[in-house]
Enzyme design. Structure first.
Site, PDB file in Angstrom:
ATOM      1  N   ASP A 192       0.954  -1.160  -0.025  1.00  0.00           N
ATOM      2  CA  ASP A 192      -0.044   0.132   0.034  1.00  0.00           C
ATOM      3  C   ASP A 192       0.708   1.238  -0.191  1.00  0.00           C
ATOM      4  OD1 ASP A 192      -2.392   1.372   0.046  1.00  0.00           O
ATOM      5  OD2 ASP A 192      -2.514   1.489   2.220  1.00  0.00           O
TER       6      ASP A 192
ATOM      7  N   HIS B 205      -3.652  14.534   0.351  1.00  0.00           N
ATOM      8  CA  HIS B 205      -3.850  13.575   1.522  1.00  0.00           C
ATOM      9  C   HIS B 205      -2.852  13.935   2.764  1.00  0.00           C
ATOM     10  CE1 HIS B 205      -5.120  10.239   4.152  1.00  0.00           C
ATOM     11  NE2 HIS B 205      -3.728   9.408   3.797  1.00  0.00           N
TER      12      HIS B 205
ATOM     13  N   ARG C 216       0.618  18.198  12.956  1.00  0.00           N
ATOM     14  CA  ARG C 216       1.958  18.567  12.837  1.00  0.00           C
ATOM     15  C   ARG C 216       1.809  19.817  12.027  1.00  0.00           C
ATOM     16  NH1 ARG C 216       2.547  13.184  11.610  1.00  0.00           N
ATOM     17  NH2 ARG C 216       2.932  14.279   9.391  1.00  0.00           N
TER      18      ARG C 216
ATOM     19  N   GLU D 282     -10.121   4.721   3.022  1.00  0.00           N
ATOM     20  CA  GLU D 282      -9.512   5.273   2.263  1.00  0.00           C
ATOM     21  C   GLU D 282      -9.626   4.922   0.846  1.00  0.00           C
ATOM     22  OE1 GLU D 282      -5.260   4.518   3.574  1.00  0.00           O
ATOM     23  OE2 GLU D 282      -5.513   5.934   5.129  1.00  0.00           O
TER      24      GLU D 282
ATOM     25  N   GLU E  93      -9.057   4.614  -2.646  1.00  0.00           N
ATOM     26  CA  GLU E  93      -7.654   4.254  -3.398  1.00  0.00           C
ATOM     27  C   GLU E  93      -8.012   3.477  -4.570  1.00  0.00           C
ATOM     28  OE1 GLU E  93      -4.221   2.493  -1.480  1.00  0.00           O
ATOM     29  OE2 GLU E  93      -4.908   3.337   0.606  1.00  0.00           O
TER      30      GLU E  93
ATOM     31  N   ASP F 137      -9.010   1.009   1.477  1.00  0.00           N
ATOM     32  CA  ASP F 137      -8.131   0.566   2.680  1.00  0.00           C
ATOM     33  C   ASP F 137      -8.652   1.057   4.007  1.00  0.00           C
ATOM     34  OD1 ASP F 137      -5.873  -0.328   4.267  1.00  0.00           O
ATOM     35  OD2 ASP F 137      -4.738   1.817   3.588  1.00  0.00           O
TER      36      ASP F 137
ATOM     37  N   ARG G 102      -8.040   4.768  12.868  1.00  0.00           N
ATOM     38  CA  ARG G 102      -7.154   5.757  13.233  1.00  0.00           C
ATOM     39  C   ARG G 102      -6.421   5.862  14.533  1.00  0.00           C
ATOM     40  NH1 ARG G 102      -5.718   6.560   8.220  1.00  0.00           N
ATOM     41  NH2 ARG G 102      -7.431   7.351   6.579  1.00  0.00           N
TER      42      ARG G 102
ATOM     43  N   GLN H 245      -4.132   3.173  14.759  1.00  0.00           N
ATOM     44  CA  GLN H 245      -3.012   3.520  13.958  1.00  0.00           C
ATOM     45  C   GLN H 245      -2.043   4.494  14.843  1.00  0.00           C
ATOM     46  OE1 GLN H 245      -4.455   4.991  10.244  1.00  0.00           O
ATOM     47  NE2 GLN H 245      -2.195   5.669   9.497  1.00  0.00           N
TER      48      GLN H 245
ATOM     49  N   LYS I 174      -4.795  -1.508   9.861  1.00  0.00           N
ATOM     50  CA  LYS I 174      -4.987  -1.534   8.522  1.00  0.00           C
ATOM     51  C   LYS I 174      -5.108  -3.091   8.046  1.00  0.00           C
ATOM     52  CE  LYS I 174      -3.730   2.560   6.998  1.00  0.00           C
ATOM     53  NZ  LYS I 174      -4.195   3.439   6.183  1.00  0.00           N
TER      54      LYS I 174
ATOM     55  N   THR J 188      -9.540  -5.191   3.827  1.00  0.00           N
ATOM     56  CA  THR J 188      -9.535  -4.287   2.633  1.00  0.00           C
ATOM     57  C   THR J 188     -10.392  -4.636   1.539  1.00  0.00           C
ATOM     58  OG1 THR J 188      -7.190  -4.098   3.139  1.00  0.00           O
ATOM     59  CG2 THR J 188      -7.709  -3.603   0.646  1.00  0.00           C
TER      60      THR J 188
ATOM     61  N   THR K  96      -4.182   6.815  -0.686  1.00  0.00           N
ATOM     62  CA  THR K  96      -5.267   7.541  -0.458  1.00  0.00           C
ATOM     63  C   THR K  96      -5.275   8.693  -1.366  1.00  0.00           C
ATOM     64  OG1 THR K  96      -5.642   7.100   1.896  1.00  0.00           O
ATOM     65  CG2 THR K  96      -6.955   8.950   0.822  1.00  0.00           C
TER      66      THR K  96
ATOM     67  N   GLU L 164     -10.023  13.491   7.007  1.00  0.00           N
ATOM     68  CA  GLU L 164      -9.748  14.901   6.335  1.00  0.00           C
ATOM     69  C   GLU L 164     -11.046  15.886   6.264  1.00  0.00           C
ATOM     70  OE1 GLU L 164      -7.274  14.532   2.799  1.00  0.00           O
ATOM     71  OE2 GLU L 164      -7.491  12.016   3.122  1.00  0.00           O
TER      72      GLU L 164
HETATM   73 CA    CA Z   1      -3.857   3.305   2.362  1.00  0.00          CA
END
Ligand code: CA
Length: 443
Positions: free
Chosen positions: A141, A148, A157, A213, A215, A247, A251, A254, A267, A271, A373, A387
């Site tokens: 992946d 993204h 950040r 996600e 993709e 995907d 969160r 993660q 993850k 999928t 993504t 997002e």
């Molecule tokens: Ca992904």
């Protein structure tokens, strides 16, 4: 060499099968995507099929019907198996021979005796079920959308949203194959560890930050020997085609687990891929120039070429739809969350393949690459709910009055994809649908 177009891309061509010519149909004669299917609810063997209109051409039946010979016949025989790996490994000449022969059989001016024979090889799409189209040996992946990366990075950040390597490397991690399922997949909300803000120790609980996600899934056709590279200009010939890939991502799990080795349980629980693989031949008209602005670092030599610059981007339109349990119970339509295009991706598919093999890693027929993504530059072009809701802080207000920071149990996420361009036929990817079930009771 620039992508070659041929008579199978002629927008004026029609099929004798009326449903293939309907406006907005995902599967006109110019598309001819591949899946593995059987009649739903039967014990039939799964086998390869090609979509045309609202039907599936059963390639097992077709290869026995005596309508094919030579390389196209060998290719169809390979497709009669319950996984398409052998067909993928035959390479572009075989893929193209079968595409051209199918096009000739389905084209409107073919003899009536042929259409009669071919009708015996058609199964309505409404009557079939699908499975994963290949034995996927490895799944990688990527993380290749700068929009993204910036959208997510700014949440955590703000002063330094993107790591320096992003602009030099098509970043990726090696993923999990066993939990890849085909559209229609339902999976339980995962349980796991997360570190609540301000807590001294992690909590074990059902995921509270479940996300999707958006993709693309890229199926490798012919692989490479270990120790050899697939150069960026050769990459196209090693790719069989592209599907839609979700995907699913936990969160909260993660963010606690991924330092320093990357995503793991966040993850690996599910999928979902769409059943139909749109071939690189069908996508040929939708390549565009790939650009990298002068303010950005330019790619290292092994990721750079005139061919990449001329045609590296792919304009694939993509949508995300959310269908909640309330939508279903009241008979309401799903709500569209996102519309974007793959053309905004920072790294091209050819660059992903070249980078994957630059150290000598051998790709194999049937390997699957996730694009990462796909988010475009606009506010409504984000490919993950994290997002759209700024990590749940600004929940989405749905038209039916519901709100979502992340996904709830019972939510179904639906991806759609298509390509359209003046002077060319519109081709589609069908649908990728997956649904969230409640977590197992936690201990
Ligand atoms: Ca992904």
């Amino acid at each position: 060499m620039i992508m070659q177009l041929d008579h199978t891309h002629d927008a004026a061509c029609k099929s004798w099968l009326e449903s293939a010519d309907a406006p907005g149909c995902d599967f006109p004669i110019q598309n001819l995507p591949f899946a593995v299917f059987r009649r739903a609810g039967t014990g039939e063997a799964f086998r390869g099929g090609v979509a045309i209109g609202d039907q599936v051409v059963d390639l097992g039946a077709l290869s026995r019907a005596g309508l094919l010979n030579g390389l196209a016949g060998q290719a169809a025989a390979a497709c009669a198996q319950p996984a398409l790996n052998e067909f993928f490994a035959m390479g572009p000449a075989a893929w193209r021979a079968l595409r051209h022969r199918l096009f000739a059989l389905l084209e409107s001016s073919v003899f009536a005796s042929t259409t009669n024979a071919l009708r015996g090889c058609l199964v309505p799409q409404a009557d079939v079920e699908y499975t994963v189209p290949a034995r996927i040996g490895d799944y990688t992946d990527f993380y290749t959308s700068i929009h993204h990366a910036l959208n997510v990075g700014r949440l955590f950040r703000p002063d330094d949203p993107i790591t320096p390597n992003f602009r030099w490397i098509p970043i990726a991690y090696h993923g999990r194959v066993s939990s890849i399922g085909v559209s229609g997949q339902k999976f339980r909300r995962p349980l796991g560890q997360s570190m609540p803000p301000g807590a001294a120790a992690p909590a074990y609980a059902p995921c509270a930050g479940l996300d999707y996600e958006l993709e693309l899934g890229i199926f490798i056709g012919q692989g490479n020997a270990q120790g050899e590279q697939i150069g960026v200009d050769a990459a196209q010939d090693h790719i069989f085609g592209i599907c839609l890939l979700n995907d699913w991502s936990a969160r909260d799990i993660q963010f606690w687990e991924m330092a320093p080795l990357g995503p793991f349980l966040a993850k690996n629980f599910a999928t979902t891929i769409s059943p139909w693989i749109v071939t690189m031949d069908a996508l040929a008209p939708y390549h565009q120039a790939w650009t990298r602005s002068a303010q950005e670092p330019q790619p290292l030599a092994y990721l750079e070429s005139p061919k990449v610059r001329a045609e590296g981007a792919l304009d694939i339109q993509l949508e995300v739809w959310l269908e909640t349990a309330q939508h279903r119970s009241r008979g309401d339509a799903a709500e569209r969350l996102t519309h974007t295009s793959f053309k905004h991706q920072y790294w091209s598919v050819a660059q992903m393949v070249a980078h994957h093999t630059v150290g000598g890693c051998n790709l194999q027929a049937g390997d699957l690459l996730g694009s990462g993504t796909i988010s475009g530059p606009g506010e409504t072009e984000a490919g993950a709910i994290i997002e759209l809701t700024r990590a749940g802080r600004e929940p989405l207000k749905l038209a039916n009055g519901e709100q979502r920071g992340f996904l709830d149990d019972g939510d179904a996420v639906i991806f759609k994809g298509w390509c359209e361009k003046a002077g060319h036929a519109r081709i589609g990817f069908g649908e990728n649908r997956g649904e969230v079930l409640p977590a197992l009771d936690s201990v």
